[in-house]
Design a protein around this motif. Sequence first.
Motif, PDB file in Angstrom:
ATOM      1  N   GLY A  93       0.784  -1.227   0.000  1.00 55.29           N
ATOM      2  CA  GLY A  93       0.000   0.000   0.000  1.00 55.29           C
ATOM      3  C   GLY A  93       0.812   1.270   0.000  1.00 55.29           C
ATOM      4  N   LEU A  94       1.987   1.242  -0.609  1.00 57.53           N
ATOM      5  CA  LEU A  94       2.845   2.423  -0.664  1.00 57.53           C
ATOM      6  C   LEU A  94       2.568   3.191  -1.948  1.00 57.53           C
ATOM      7  N   GLU A  95       1.810   4.271  -1.850  1.00 56.07           N
ATOM      8  CA  GLU A  95       1.527   5.072  -3.041  1.00 56.07           C
ATOM      9  C   GLU A  95       2.758   5.847  -3.482  1.00 56.07           C
ATOM     10  N   GLN A  96       3.511   6.345  -2.515  1.00 52.61           N
ATOM     11  CA  GLN A  96       4.757   7.055  -2.807  1.00 52.61           C
ATOM     12  C   GLN A  96       5.771   6.688  -1.735  1.00 52.61           C
ATOM     13  N   PHE A  97       7.037   6.632  -2.125  1.00 52.68           N
ATOM     14  CA  PHE A  97       8.077   6.214  -1.189  1.00 52.68           C
ATOM     15  C   PHE A  97       9.417   6.772  -1.641  1.00 52.68           C
ATOM     16  N   SER A  98      10.306   6.957  -0.689  1.00 49.08           N
ATOM     17  CA  SER A  98      11.693   7.286  -0.987  1.00 49.08           C
ATOM     18  C   SER A  98      12.484   5.989  -1.050  1.00 49.08           C
ATOM     19  N   VAL A  99      13.680   6.065  -1.629  1.00 43.46           N
ATOM     20  CA  VAL A  99      14.487   4.860  -1.799  1.00 43.46           C
ATOM     21  C   VAL A  99      15.932   5.148  -1.413  1.00 43.46           C
ATOM     22  N   VAL A 100      16.509   4.220  -0.633  1.00 43.25           N
ATOM     23  CA  VAL A 100      17.940   4.213  -0.365  1.00 43.25           C
ATOM     24  C   VAL A 100      18.484   2.943  -0.995  1.00 43.25           C
ATOM     25  N   GLY A 101      19.421   3.077  -1.935  1.00 38.99           N
ATOM     26  CA  GLY A 101      19.957   1.915  -2.623  1.00 38.99           C
ATOM     27  C   GLY A 101      21.457   1.833  -2.516  1.00 38.99           C
ATOM     28  N   ASN A 102      21.938   0.664  -2.124  1.00 38.80           N
ATOM     29  CA  ASN A 102      23.375   0.450  -1.984  1.00 38.80           C
ATOM     30  C   ASN A 102      23.916  -0.320  -3.181  1.00 38.80           C
ATOM     31  N   ARG A 107      21.363   1.290  -8.307  1.00 41.79           N
ATOM     32  CA  ARG A 107      20.960   1.233  -9.719  1.00 41.79           C
ATOM     33  C   ARG A 107      19.476   0.911  -9.855  1.00 41.79           C
ATOM     34  N   VAL A 108      18.979   0.014  -8.987  1.00 36.14           N
ATOM     35  CA  VAL A 108      17.545  -0.285  -8.977  1.00 36.14           C
ATOM     36  C   VAL A 108      16.759   0.941  -8.533  1.00 36.14           C
ATOM     37  N   ALA A 109      17.262   1.664  -7.545  1.00 32.17           N
ATOM     38  CA  ALA A 109      16.590   2.885  -7.084  1.00 32.17           C
ATOM     39  C   ALA A 109      16.426   3.882  -8.229  1.00 32.17           C
ATOM     40  N   LEU A 110      17.481   4.070  -9.016  1.00 27.33           N
ATOM     41  CA  LEU A 110      17.399   4.980 -10.155  1.00 27.33           C
ATOM     42  C   LEU A 110      16.401   4.477 -11.192  1.00 27.33           C
ATOM     43  N   ARG A 119       5.947   7.993  -8.280  1.00 21.35           N
ATOM     44  CA  ARG A 119       5.841   7.206  -7.050  1.00 21.35           C
ATOM     45  C   ARG A 119       7.064   7.361  -6.147  1.00 21.35           C
ATOM     46  N   VAL A 120       8.162   7.848  -6.699  1.00 23.64           N
ATOM     47  CA  VAL A 120       9.390   7.981  -5.926  1.00 23.64           C
ATOM     48  C   VAL A 120       9.538   9.414  -5.443  1.00 23.64           C
ATOM     49  N   ASP A 121       9.771   9.569  -4.147  1.00 25.07           N
ATOM     50  CA  ASP A 121       9.955  10.895  -3.566  1.00 25.07           C
ATOM     51  C   ASP A 121      11.435  11.270  -3.619  1.00 25.07           C
ATOM     52  N   ARG A 122      12.216  10.882  -2.635  1.00 28.77           N
ATOM     53  CA  ARG A 122      13.640  11.212  -2.596  1.00 28.77           C
ATOM     54  C   ARG A 122      14.485   9.965  -2.835  1.00 28.77           C
ATOM     55  N   LEU A 123      15.731  10.186  -3.232  1.00 23.99           N
ATOM     56  CA  LEU A 123      16.652   9.098  -3.526  1.00 23.99           C
ATOM     57  C   LEU A 123      17.960   9.275  -2.764  1.00 23.99           C
ATOM     58  N   VAL A 124      18.474   8.177  -2.247  1.00 20.58           N
ATOM     59  CA  VAL A 124      19.858   8.115  -1.777  1.00 20.58           C
ATOM     60  C   VAL A 124      20.508   6.974  -2.536  1.00 20.58           C
ATOM     61  N   VAL A 125      21.552   7.272  -3.294  1.00 15.20           N
ATOM     62  CA  VAL A 125      22.247   6.238  -4.065  1.00 15.20           C
ATOM     63  C   VAL A 125      23.684   6.152  -3.559  1.00 15.20           C
ATOM     64  N   MET A 126      24.104   4.926  -3.243  1.00 16.53           N
ATOM     65  CA  MET A 126      25.375   4.682  -2.576  1.00 16.53           C
ATOM     66  C   MET A 126      26.249   3.776  -3.441  1.00 16.53           C
ATOM     67  N   LEU A 213      20.615  12.289  -2.909  1.00 14.26           N
ATOM     68  CA  LEU A 213      21.877  12.339  -2.180  1.00 14.26           C
ATOM     69  C   LEU A 213      22.758  11.216  -2.720  1.00 14.26           C
ATOM     70  N   VAL A 214      23.887  11.586  -3.305  1.00 17.80           N
ATOM     71  CA  VAL A 214      24.834  10.621  -3.868  1.00 17.80           C
ATOM     72  C   VAL A 214      25.979  10.451  -2.872  1.00 17.80           C
ATOM     73  N   LEU A 215      26.225   9.203  -2.458  1.00 18.40           N
ATOM     74  CA  LEU A 215      27.255   8.906  -1.463  1.00 18.40           C
ATOM     75  C   LEU A 215      28.257   7.921  -2.046  1.00 18.40           C
ATOM     76  N   HIS A 216      29.538   8.148  -1.742  1.00 17.30           N
ATOM     77  CA  HIS A 216      30.575   7.267  -2.293  1.00 17.30           C
ATOM     78  C   HIS A 216      31.794   7.281  -1.381  1.00 17.30           C
TER      79      HIS A 216
END
Length: 282
Positions: A93-102, A107-110, A119-126, A213-216
Motif C-alpha cells: 500500500g505504498l503510493e509514494q516512497f523514498s528509496v535508499v539503494g546500496n 541502480r535499482v533505485a534509479l 511514485r518515488v519521492d527522494r533518492l539516496v544512491v550509494m 543524495l549521492v554517497l561514495h
Amino acid sequence: MTALGTTRACEVGGHTLNVVDAGAGPAIVLLHGAAPGASAAGTWTALAPLLARSHRVIAPDFLGFGGSDKPLGQPYGVDLWTRQTLALADILGLEQFSVVGNSLGGRVALQLALDAPERVDRLVVMSTRVAPSKSPAQKLLRDYRPDRDMMREVLRECFAHDAATVTDRLVEARYALSAQPGAHEAIQTFFGAGASTPEEFEREVSALRHQTLVLHGRHDKVVPVSNGIRLAELMPHAELHVFADAGHWFPAERAPAFHSLVTDFFSGTPAHTEAVDTARLN
C-alpha cells in the motif's frame, strides 16, 4: 522480530520475498546490493532503526538473496528487481516512497525513479555504477565460488578499506548466505545479463528531477568514486558526499557520518555536501 524490525513473507510474482517492515510515517524502501552473501539484514542493521523512528522502513531481500526465494532460471538483474520492488510497494500500500539503494540497489533505485517517477519521492544512491569496470575487484567478484577463504579475500580486497573490519564472524555469515541453494546461480545469472550502454543510462538519468543524495567512498575498489561524481554531475537536484578513508563499505567504516547525512536528508535538513576536487579523484 529481528534487530531491524518485523520480518514478513510477501508473495510477489509467484515467489516469496523476505521483507523487514518497521516504523510508521512516510515510507522509505531500503535496497541492498548484489554481491555474494548480500542481504537486507547485513546491509541495513544500523540504519533501519534510525530511520524507523520517523518513517515506515521497508527492507526486502531481493529475489535470489537472503531469506527470499532463489528459483533457478530467473532473469535476475535490474529489470526483475525493479518490477518486484514496485509490485511489493503495491502489495504494502505504498503510493509514494523514498528509496535508499546500496551499490546495485542504487541502480535499482534509479530505475524505479525512471519507470515510476511519480511514485518515488527522494533518492539516496550509494556506491552506484555509471560505467562498466574491469577492475581486479570486479574480477574477484565474478570468479567467486562459495568458499570461506574466497569470501574472506572478496571482503578484504573488494569491499573493506580497513581489513580489520573483516572478522571471522562476518566471513562466516556472508559465506553461509552465498552457499544457500540457488544463491550462487542468481549471482552468476546477474553477472551474465546485458545492460544499457553508459551513454543511454546517462541520458536517462539526467532527466530525473528527484532530490537525490549521492554517497561514495573515496577508495572504492568495486565502483570507482568517479562514478559517484558523474552521477552528481548528471542529476540536476543531486548533492554529493565523498567519504575519506573509506571504500565500498563506507556505511560501516564511516558509520556516524553516514547515518547523520541520511537521517538529515530525510528530516528535511540540507545535507552537508563535501567539496570534491574531481581532478584529484579521477
